[in-house]
Scaffold this active site. Structure first.
Site, short mmCIF file in Angstrom:
data_model
loop_
_atom_site.label_atom_id
_atom_site.label_comp_id
_atom_site.label_asym_id
_atom_site.label_seq_id
_atom_site.Cartn_x
_atom_site.Cartn_y
_atom_site.Cartn_z
N PHE A 51 1.04 -0.66 17.88
CA PHE A 51 1.14 0.43 18.84
C PHE A 51 0.05 0.30 19.88
O PHE A 51 -1.02 -0.28 19.62
CB PHE A 51 1.04 1.77 18.10
CG PHE A 51 2.15 1.99 17.11
CD1 PHE A 51 3.34 2.61 17.50
CD2 PHE A 51 2.04 1.54 15.80
CE1 PHE A 51 4.37 2.79 16.59
CE2 PHE A 51 3.07 1.71 14.89
CZ PHE A 51 4.24 2.34 15.28
N ARG A 66 11.17 1.83 8.63
CA ARG A 66 11.05 1.05 9.87
C ARG A 66 10.36 -0.26 9.57
O ARG A 66 9.76 -0.44 8.51
CB ARG A 66 10.25 1.82 10.93
CG ARG A 66 8.81 2.11 10.53
CD ARG A 66 8.04 2.76 11.66
NE ARG A 66 6.71 3.18 11.24
CZ ARG A 66 5.63 2.41 11.25
NH1 ARG A 66 5.73 1.13 11.66
NH2 ARG A 66 4.45 2.86 10.87
N TYR A 120 -8.30 4.32 -8.07
CA TYR A 120 -8.87 2.99 -8.24
C TYR A 120 -8.95 2.61 -9.71
O TYR A 120 -9.38 3.39 -10.57
CB TYR A 120 -10.27 2.91 -7.62
CG TYR A 120 -10.27 2.94 -6.11
CD1 TYR A 120 -9.59 1.96 -5.39
CD2 TYR A 120 -10.92 3.95 -5.41
CE1 TYR A 120 -9.58 1.99 -4.00
CE2 TYR A 120 -10.91 3.99 -4.03
CZ TYR A 120 -10.24 3.00 -3.32
OH TYR A 120 -10.22 3.04 -1.95
N GLU A 132 0.84 -1.19 0.00
CA GLU A 132 0.00 0.00 0.00
C GLU A 132 0.88 1.24 0.00
O GLU A 132 1.91 1.28 0.68
CB GLU A 132 -0.91 0.02 1.22
CG GLU A 132 -1.84 -1.18 1.35
CD GLU A 132 -2.66 -1.13 2.63
OE1 GLU A 132 -3.46 -0.18 2.78
OE2 GLU A 132 -2.47 -2.02 3.47
#
Length: 315
Positions: free
Chosen positions: A290, A285, A272, A260
């Site tokens: 979280f 990262r 789209y 994504e």
């Protein structure tokens, strides 16, 4: 640039040409060296430069299930070859029948009768014909009989990436699989790209004000390790800086791995159904969970700031 799918599409009046043969997946710096020399030789002789490549990858026919991850689909490879000055690309369907041609049969059927080769440019380890029986020495011997010369080019570009290992498609794949997209770019000579159609996903990003383009990627593509990356998303002639997420969305207990891309500072794009490309600049990262939605959104803001600091995208 002309692109032929199979020998039947080669024009009947095609004249002499300079040819190079290989899978050329990724068109990395070593490949670029060989293809560039073929183009240079073609210009010297005043004839077109032709690249022969294969689909599927030969290993998939010889050892089904062993096809390596795809660094670039054939259309993208053709674009890259055109930038190098190639005049035509012949994509040969690699079939059982083709794999069983002897080196001499391959030379006669493809190089002599169809492409009228006047010169062939290859790397030192080039192999061809049934059971890879043909080498560059074999090719040179056949060239003496059929009127073409053979130029052997040392394709082994090296650098700090891979601790000095020669640049190769295998090295690029290993780096991508490890998430080292910057290292892969050093091998490829450009950022690694993944392409696909934008399809509907869970729409969580849009609900949170951070819409993402969910790619239905080309099957078999080399996908970087799970994590968040800085890069660019291209649709048509438009290109934007993007935060790219790869993984299963552990924050929302996802189970399906996806690619994504969130275009930073844009919430008005409707992509789209469009075919898009994602280019990877750097690893940001790994995938994380979280303790709260606020903590998740705060980290996304940090990720987006990394993306905003990207240099201008390569063209």
């Amino acid at each position: 640039m002309q692109r032929w799918r199979g020998m039947a599409e080669i024009p009947g009046d095609w004249g002499r040409s300079v040819v190079t043969i290989g899978s050329y997946d990724g068109v990395h710096l070593g490949h670029q060296l060989i293809i560039g020399k073929a183009v240079e030789r073609a210009r010297e002789l005043g004839v077109p430069a032709v690249v022969i490549t294969f689909d599927p990858h030969p290993t998939e026919v010889i050892r089904p299930g062993s096809q390596p991850a795809l660094l670039a689909p054939h259309r993208r490879r053709a674009e890259l070859m055109a930038e190098l000055g190639v005049d035509a690309v012949l994509v040969l369907p690699f079939t059982k029948e083709l794999s069983q041609l002897s080196p001499a049969e391959f030379v006669v059927k493809v190089l002599v009768e169809k492409l009228h080769a006047v010169s062939v440019v290859e790397g030192p380890n080039f192999r061809f014909g049934h059971r890879a029986a043909g080498s560059v020495a074999t090719l040179a011997e056949l060239g003496e009989s059929y009127g073409f010369d053979v130029r052997v080019i040392d394709l082994y570009v090296r650098g700090e990436v891979g601790e000095g290992e020669a640049f190769s498609s295998s090295l690029a794949r290993r780096l991508i699989a490890a998430g080292d997209v910057a290292g892969a770019a050093a091998v490829l000579g450009r950022p690694h790209r993944v392409e696909g159609e934008v399809v509907h996903g869970a729409a969580r990003g849009r609900d949170l004000g951070i819409p993402t383009a969910n790619l239905d990627v080309v099957p078999g593509s080399a996908i970087p390790a799970d994590g968040v990356y800085a890069g660019w998303l291209t649709a048509g002639e438009e290109r934007w800086a993007a935060a790219i997420s790869i993984g299963t969305n552990p924050q929302f207990e996802g189970t399906v791995r996806s690619v994504e891309a969130h275009v930073v500072d844009r919430t008005d794009l409707d992509l789209y159904g469009q075919w898009v490309a994602v280019d990877f600049h750097s690893f940001v990262r790994g995938q994380e969970t979280f303790p709260s939605l606020d903590a998740f959104l705060a980290r996304l803001e940090e990720d987006k700031q990394r993306v905003r600091e990207l240099p201008p995208p390569p063209r």
